[in-house]
Design an enzyme around this catalytic site. Structure first.
Site, PDB file in Angstrom:
ATOM      1  N   LYS A 191       1.549   0.737   2.451  1.00 17.89           N
ATOM      2  CA  LYS A 191       0.417   1.268   1.675  1.00 17.89           C
ATOM      3  C   LYS A 191      -0.750   0.274   1.744  1.00 17.89           C
ATOM      4  O   LYS A 191      -0.579  -0.877   2.143  1.00 17.89           O
ATOM      5  CB  LYS A 191       0.840   1.517   0.216  1.00 17.89           C
ATOM      6  CG  LYS A 191       1.968   2.545   0.079  1.00 17.89           C
ATOM      7  CD  LYS A 191       1.487   3.988   0.212  1.00 17.89           C
ATOM      8  CE  LYS A 191       2.567   4.948   0.624  1.00 17.89           C
ATOM      9  NZ  LYS A 191       3.328   5.589  -0.424  1.00 17.89           N
TER      10      LYS A 191
HETATM   11  C1  LIG Z   1       4.239   6.607  -0.888  1.00 19.36           C
HETATM   12  C2  LIG Z   1       3.935   7.718  -1.779  1.00 19.36           C
HETATM   13  C3  LIG Z   1       4.639   7.938  -2.983  1.00 19.36           C
HETATM   14  C4  LIG Z   1       5.882   7.208  -3.364  1.00 19.36           C
HETATM   15  O1  LIG Z   1       5.827   5.850  -3.387  1.00 19.36           O
HETATM   16  P1  LIG Z   1       7.187   4.983  -3.277  1.00 19.36           P
HETATM   17  O2  LIG Z   1       6.737   3.619  -3.676  1.00 19.36           O
HETATM   18  O3  LIG Z   1       7.662   5.070  -1.879  1.00 19.36           O
HETATM   19  O4  LIG Z   1       8.157   5.549  -4.254  1.00 19.36           O
HETATM   20  C5  LIG Z   1       4.216   8.965  -3.800  1.00 19.36           C
HETATM   21  N1  LIG Z   1       3.188   9.756  -3.474  1.00 19.36           N
HETATM   22  C6  LIG Z   1       2.498   9.598  -2.329  1.00 19.36           C
HETATM   23  C7  LIG Z   1       1.361  10.502  -2.022  1.00 19.36           C
HETATM   24  C8  LIG Z   1       2.857   8.590  -1.434  1.00 19.36           C
HETATM   25  O5  LIG Z   1       2.182   8.452  -0.286  1.00 19.36           O
END
Ligand SMILES: *Cc1c(COP(=O)(O)O)cnc(C)c1O
Length: 375
Positions: A191
């Site tokens: 991210k």
């Molecule tokens: C990555 C993501 C999540 C979940 O995050 P995690 O830390 O992997 O649980 C939720 N919503 C969106 C849109 C994402 O891209």
């Protein structure tokens, strides 16, 4: 030349010493759970986002779940979500025995089609969960207007858009995730603000709601062994907080670099017929978690294979819209129900974009895309 979707190693190399020192400090203190770095990072992120409360938790999916629990939603309550999103958004809704109500998205923005929300509102609707997909905000002004008129909560899934800014027509600008009642984010390594494992957080302005979310993330207790509500165990590791506190300082720089990469794709691919480049909304900045093109004429998978043959990775976010997933299928909601999302699932292709992208890598990718369409 080895092109990566995301170059986490190169990014680490540039801040290696600072990161290593931060990690070493945690190791020396052995305060692995709830060490002082967790609070410090939360404060810094709150300042960055200009939001009153940041509540760290274990991951972005937990953040969504804690948000819905903190709002006191009850089994059977309906929650409106875009159908073109990562599964986590709908998953936590279903897990809490709430009802995910899907809405199609706008093709040029990829986010929820706000004009199609109101027709889905019933007496059981309690919340809307917009997703700021690929790094750009959903259209929050009309969405907030609908929420206000129908007295619905808004939880913004900001996992892909931390640092983006939305500007209202009166000139007020707010950070993604700090517009609705609660914003949630993820610090998954890839991210835009990624840690070296799992992590997440909630952004909340209201004190009472923030206290409630904090309590839920900590087994429903404020005082140890006094459990007022059913909660869960969701913490951000001290090590991850220490790493994130270093990386937060670079977030705006990272977003700027991603925008430069995106601008180079825009320029290099402008003349390619048969693809649509990602559009910029005029009321949101873009932090380009993904640079996602749309490939028409059923050529998407062929282009993907062609690029792979030339050692260029690419990804499809997401190949199957949620209403066509076995786990979320519902009577009367088959193929054809959400035409835009279905079309996107067949046409979207995300190209490599990250903070370490080299000019020659990008030139090579652009050249190969031209080559594909000039075959
Ligand atoms: C990555 C993501 C999540 C979940 O995050 P995690 O830390 O992997 O649980 C939720 N919503 C969106 C849109 C994402 O891209």
């Amino acid at each position: 030349m080895k092109i990566a979707m995301v170059d986490l190693h190169g990014q680490y190399e540039r801040i290696r010493e600072e990161i290593n020192n931060a990690i070493q400090e945690v190791l020396d203190s052995t305060a692995f759970i709830n060490g002082p770095q967790v609070k410090t990072f939360a404060q810094h992120l709150a300042e960055y986002n200009q939001v009153e409360h940041v509540i760290p938790c274990a991951n972005g999916t937990d953040a969504l779940q804690i948000a819905l629990m903190a709002l006191g939603l009850q089994p059977g309550d309906e929650v409106i979500v875009p159908v073109h999103t990562y599964v986590a958004t709908a998953e936590v809704i279903a897990l809490l025995r709430l009802e995910p109500i899907f809405v199609d998205c706008v093709a040029d923005r990829f986010t929820i089609d706000v004009t199609k929300i109101e027709e889905k509102i019933t007496s059981r609707t309690k919340a809307i969960v917009p997703v700021h997909l690929y790094g750009q905000c959903a259209d929050m002004e009309p969405l907030m207007d609908i929420a206000r008129r129908h007295k619905l909560y808004v939880v913004e899934d900001t996992a892909q858009a931390i640092g983006a800014t939305y500007t209202f027509s009166n000139g007020v600008a707010q950070k993604a995730g700090c517009i609705g009642d609660i914003g949630t984010t993820s610090f998954f390594p890839s991210k835009n603000l990624g840690c070296y494992g799992d992590g997440g957080a909630l952004f909340i302005r209201d004190y009472e709601l923030a206290e409630r979310a904090r309590m839920i993330a900590n087994h429903g207790q404020k005082i140890k062994y006094h459990h007022r509500v059913v909660g869960c165990n969701s913490r951000l590791d001290t090590l991850q907080a220490a790493i994130l506190d270093v990386k937060l300082k670079y977030l705006d720089e990272y977003s700027a670099t991603r925008n430069e990469v995106a601008a180079r794709y825009d320029k290099g691919l402008a003349a390619v017929k048969g693809i649509i480049l990602p559009q910029r909304a005029d009321n949101s900045t873009h932090v380009f978690h993904q640079y996602t093109i749309q490939v028409g004429n059923h050529l998407r998978d062929e282009l993907k294979s062609f690029l792979a043959e030339h050692d260029i990775p690419s990804m499809i976010y997401y190949p199957i819209p949620l209403h066509l997933q076995e786990a979320y299928a519902k009577e009367g909601q088959g193929k054809g129900t959400f035409p835009i999302a279905e079309q996107l699932s067949e046409e979207v292709l995300s190209l490599p974009i990250h903070t370490e992208m080299k000019m020659e890598e990008q030139e090579y990718i652009i050249k190969q895309i031209h080559a594909f369409f000039n075959r």
